[in-house]
Design a protein around this motif. Structure first.
Motif, PDB file in Angstrom:
ATOM      1  N   ASN A  76       0.868  -1.191   0.000  1.00  0.00           N
ATOM      2  CA  ASN A  76       0.000   0.000   0.000  1.00  0.00           C
ATOM      3  C   ASN A  76       0.900   1.235   0.000  1.00  0.00           C
ATOM      4  OD1 ASN A  76       0.888   0.141   2.763  1.00  0.00           O
ATOM      5  ND2 ASN A  76      -0.719  -1.322   3.237  1.00  0.00           N
ATOM      6  N   VAL A  77       0.306   2.406   0.023  1.00  0.00           N
ATOM      7  CA  VAL A  77       1.126   3.622   0.020  1.00  0.00           C
ATOM      8  C   VAL A  77       1.862   3.799   1.345  1.00  0.00           C
ATOM      9  CG1 VAL A  77      -0.664   5.255   0.792  1.00  0.00           C
ATOM     10  CG2 VAL A  77       1.112   6.054  -0.722  1.00  0.00           C
ATOM     11  N   THR A  78       1.285   3.311   2.422  1.00  0.00           N
ATOM     12  CA  THR A  78       1.931   3.430   3.730  1.00  0.00           C
ATOM     13  C   THR A  78       3.293   2.738   3.707  1.00  0.00           C
ATOM     14  OG1 THR A  78      -0.222   3.483   4.797  1.00  0.00           O
ATOM     15  CG2 THR A  78       1.657   2.908   6.195  1.00  0.00           C
ATOM     16  N   HIS A 102      -0.971  12.959   6.047  1.00  0.00           N
ATOM     17  CA  HIS A 102      -1.575  11.757   6.628  1.00  0.00           C
ATOM     18  C   HIS A 102      -0.584  11.149   7.624  1.00  0.00           C
ATOM     19  CE1 HIS A 102      -3.055   7.536   6.465  1.00  0.00           C
ATOM     20  NE2 HIS A 102      -4.190   8.032   6.012  1.00  0.00           N
ATOM     21  N   ASN A 155      -6.318  14.140   1.876  1.00  0.00           N
ATOM     22  CA  ASN A 155      -7.430  13.196   2.047  1.00  0.00           C
ATOM     23  C   ASN A 155      -8.514  13.774   2.938  1.00  0.00           C
ATOM     24  OD1 ASN A 155      -5.636  12.927   4.318  1.00  0.00           O
ATOM     25  ND2 ASN A 155      -6.795  11.138   4.936  1.00  0.00           N
ATOM     26  N   ASP A 178       3.182  11.899  -1.739  1.00  0.00           N
ATOM     27  CA  ASP A 178       2.174  10.914  -1.342  1.00  0.00           C
ATOM     28  C   ASP A 178       0.991  11.094  -2.297  1.00  0.00           C
ATOM     29  OD1 ASP A 178       0.025   9.587  -0.258  1.00  0.00           O
ATOM     30  OD2 ASP A 178       0.217  10.444   1.752  1.00  0.00           O
ATOM     31  N   ALA A 180      -1.583   9.134  -2.709  1.00  0.00           N
ATOM     32  CA  ALA A 180      -2.701   8.246  -2.340  1.00  0.00           C
ATOM     33  C   ALA A 180      -4.019   8.722  -2.942  1.00  0.00           C
ATOM     34  CB  ALA A 180      -2.816   8.158  -0.822  1.00  0.00           C
ATOM     35  N   GLN A 181      -4.241  10.042  -2.934  1.00  0.00           N
ATOM     36  CA  GLN A 181      -5.549  10.560  -3.372  1.00  0.00           C
ATOM     37  C   GLN A 181      -5.568  11.025  -4.823  1.00  0.00           C
ATOM     38  OE1 GLN A 181      -8.267  10.145  -1.786  1.00  0.00           O
ATOM     39  NE2 GLN A 181      -7.371   9.468   0.152  1.00  0.00           N
ATOM     40  N   THR A 201      -0.971   4.143  -3.892  1.00  0.00           N
ATOM     41  CA  THR A 201      -1.694   2.976  -3.385  1.00  0.00           C
ATOM     42  C   THR A 201      -2.566   2.452  -4.514  1.00  0.00           C
ATOM     43  OG1 THR A 201      -2.550   2.245  -1.237  1.00  0.00           O
ATOM     44  CG2 THR A 201      -3.891   3.872  -2.407  1.00  0.00           C
ATOM     45  N   HIS A 203      -5.450   0.606  -4.345  1.00  0.00           N
ATOM     46  CA  HIS A 203      -6.863   0.262  -4.092  1.00  0.00           C
ATOM     47  C   HIS A 203      -7.818   1.445  -4.082  1.00  0.00           C
ATOM     48  CE1 HIS A 203      -6.937   1.619   0.189  1.00  0.00           C
ATOM     49  NE2 HIS A 203      -5.635   1.437   0.071  1.00  0.00           N
ATOM     50  N   LYS A 204      -7.292   2.649  -4.392  1.00  0.00           N
ATOM     51  CA  LYS A 204      -8.203   3.800  -4.418  1.00  0.00           C
ATOM     52  C   LYS A 204      -8.531   4.103  -5.880  1.00  0.00           C
ATOM     53  CE  LYS A 204      -6.163   5.492  -0.101  1.00  0.00           C
ATOM     54  NZ  LYS A 204      -6.995   5.649   1.097  1.00  0.00           N
TER      55      LYS A 204
HETATM   56  C1  LIG Z   1      -3.036  11.007   1.721  1.00  0.00           C
HETATM   57  C2  LIG Z   1      -3.012   9.573   2.180  1.00  0.00           C
HETATM   58  N1  LIG Z   1      -1.842   9.017   2.532  1.00  0.00           N
HETATM   59  C3  LIG Z   1      -1.771   7.745   2.942  1.00  0.00           C
HETATM   60  C4  LIG Z   1      -2.895   6.937   3.012  1.00  0.00           C
HETATM   61  C5  LIG Z   1      -2.757   5.508   3.449  1.00  0.00           C
HETATM   62  O1  LIG Z   1      -3.212   4.647   2.439  1.00  0.00           O
HETATM   63  P1  LIG Z   1      -3.013   3.067   2.527  1.00  0.00           P
HETATM   64  O2  LIG Z   1      -3.887   2.620   3.662  1.00  0.00           O
HETATM   65  O3  LIG Z   1      -3.441   2.537   1.225  1.00  0.00           O
HETATM   66  O4  LIG Z   1      -1.574   2.822   2.831  1.00  0.00           O
HETATM   67  C6  LIG Z   1      -4.123   7.468   2.657  1.00  0.00           C
HETATM   68  C7  LIG Z   1      -5.353   6.655   2.738  1.00  0.00           C
HETATM   69  O5  LIG Z   1      -6.264   6.854   3.412  1.00  0.00           O
HETATM   70  C8  LIG Z   1      -4.189   8.817   2.229  1.00  0.00           C
HETATM   71  O6  LIG Z   1      -5.349   9.369   1.885  1.00  0.00           O
END
Ligand SMILES: Cc1ncc(COP(=O)(O)O)c(C=O)c1O
Length: 386
Positions: A76-78, A102, A155, A178, A180-181, A201, A203-204
């Motif tokens: 995942n992105v984390t 985040h 996010n 990052d 993710a969004q 990531t 899955h979004k």
């Molecule tokens: C800006 C941002 N960073 C990190 C994450 C973490 O994503 P993931 O749970 O796919 O690692 C999210 C997800 O909610 C996010 O919106």
């Protein structure tokens, strides 16, 4: 799109439903390509290796990476952000980030700060979630700042950062984004935007399964060290980690079926055209913002401008807690939203919604204008009746 009987407005958490083609790609991989890639020389293993290679190439093309070797698959992105942060930083480094990050960025950085490894500057963003560009520029220390870490879009408020402008002021620091969004709903090109490390990531908005994501590494950031070591299928005669990419940073058997689904998600996005996806989501955001304006007692956070945000809108209804609003939306209207702090407490301090957080309405590719109108009707009812 109605997912089952629900209107799904929680795409910032994960996209839902997944396209049938993605589900089919996962199932096809599981049923025909489940040998271990890169581990054996038999035909099935070679086929699985080819599938993984092709998926890596798909991701590399999509983000404009220099080479498919520079795509590191993660869960995942984390995990990708942790790899970038722990793999690059060492004692004495300085890091600049913003107050809209985040916890996937903030927690690893705060950990390294508390251990005395790094010096951290968290630059307060503006109340609409936008980056204080002057503040960032003034905080970058030539020769000392190793990473500038920012999200491409928040996010919490959806606010989009000007990544190219940040790249222009980062000096010799590595720009860690990052995404993710934004990966899958805004165009991203590593080289064109001056990004050194892009964490995404799967899955979004990329429409892939959970358990997929990755780090895209530019030429200038290739020195990144592994945070885990182990079997790679390569250089098995050595007890040391291989030093070439992607094996240096990818140990253990990959999530082959998940990655196959991720690659199919990206192909769907490419076929639809990311600009068309952006237009669709902008339209939904516009209708949402217009509708929210008409509801008494609703406070909307963020830029309030579809050009400056992705399809994420945070609100509160005066006199009600976010969780009460979310509960009413779910139980009375079958509308799924996320409430609370969205793993970004500092962002809520920035916009003035800490500690209760907000109700987050996040739309995606499969939402329709009708979904948005029904959500506005439901919120109007809730705001009037409590
Ligand atoms: C800006 C941002 N960073 C990190 C994450 C973490 O994503 P993931 O749970 O796919 O690692 C999210 C997800 O909610 C996010 O919106």
């Amino acid at each position: 799109m109605v997912a089952g009987n629900y209107i799904y407005m929680d795409n910032a958490a994960t996209s839902c439903p997944k396209p049938k083609e993605v589900i089919d790609a996962v199932c096809h991989h599981l049923s025909t390509l489940s040998a271990n890639p890169g581990r054996s020389a038999h035909s099935l293993s070679l086929e699985a290796s080819r599938a993984l290679f092709n998926a890596r190439q798909t991701v590399a093309d999509f983000f404009g990476a220099v080479n498919s070797r520079n795509i590191i698959f993660t869960l995942n992105v984390t995990e990708a952000l942790n790899l970038a942060i722990y793999g690059i930083l060492s004692r004495g480094d300085h890091v600049v980030t913003t107050s809209m990050e985040h916890n996937s960025v903030m927690r690893p950085l705060r950990h390294l700060e508390s251990e005395g490894v790094i010096d951290l500057s968290v630059i307060p963003s503006h109340t609409d979630g936008s980056v204080d560009m002057d503040g960032v520029a003034k905080s970058v220390r030539p020769g000392k700042t190793r990473i500038l870490a920012v999200n491409h879009a928040s996010n919490v408020t959806g606010t989009i950062a000007d990544i190219k402008a940040l790249s222009d002021i980062k000096g010799k620091a590595l720009l860690l984004v990052d995404a993710a969004q934004t990966a899958g709903c805004l165009p991203i090109n590593l080289q064109g935007m001056g990004v050194d490390l892009l964490a995404f990531t799967g899955h979004k908005a990329l429409l892939g399964p959970q358990g997929t994501g990755g780090l895209v590494i530019s030429k200038g950031a290739e020195q990144i060290m592994p945070i885990k070591r182990g079997g790679t299928g390569s250089n098995s005669e050595f007890e040391q980690q291989p030093d070439f990419l992607p094996d240096r940073l990818e140990s253990g058997t990959a999530n082959g079926c998940g990655i196959a689904g991720l690659a199919r998600g990206i192909e769907i996005i490419k076929a639809l055209g990311i600009e068309n996806i952006r237009s669709h989501e902008k339209k939904l955001t516009e209708i949402m913002l217009e509708g929210l304006k008409k509801i008494r007692r609703v406070r909307v956070y963020g830029p309030l401008d579809p050009d400056r945000q992705v399809a994420v809108v945070s609100i509160n209804i005066e006199g009600m807690s976010p969780s009460d609003v979310g509960y009413a939306l779910d139980r009375s209207f079958n509308i799924c939203v996320r409430t609370g702090l969205h793993c970004a407490p500092s962002a809520h301090r920035t916009i003035g919604s800490f500690p209760q957080g907000t109700v987050r309405l996040s739309m995606g590719l499969y939402n329709t204008e009708d979904d948005v109108e029904k959500t506005i009707d439901a919120l109007t009812w809730i705001a009037e009746h409590g």
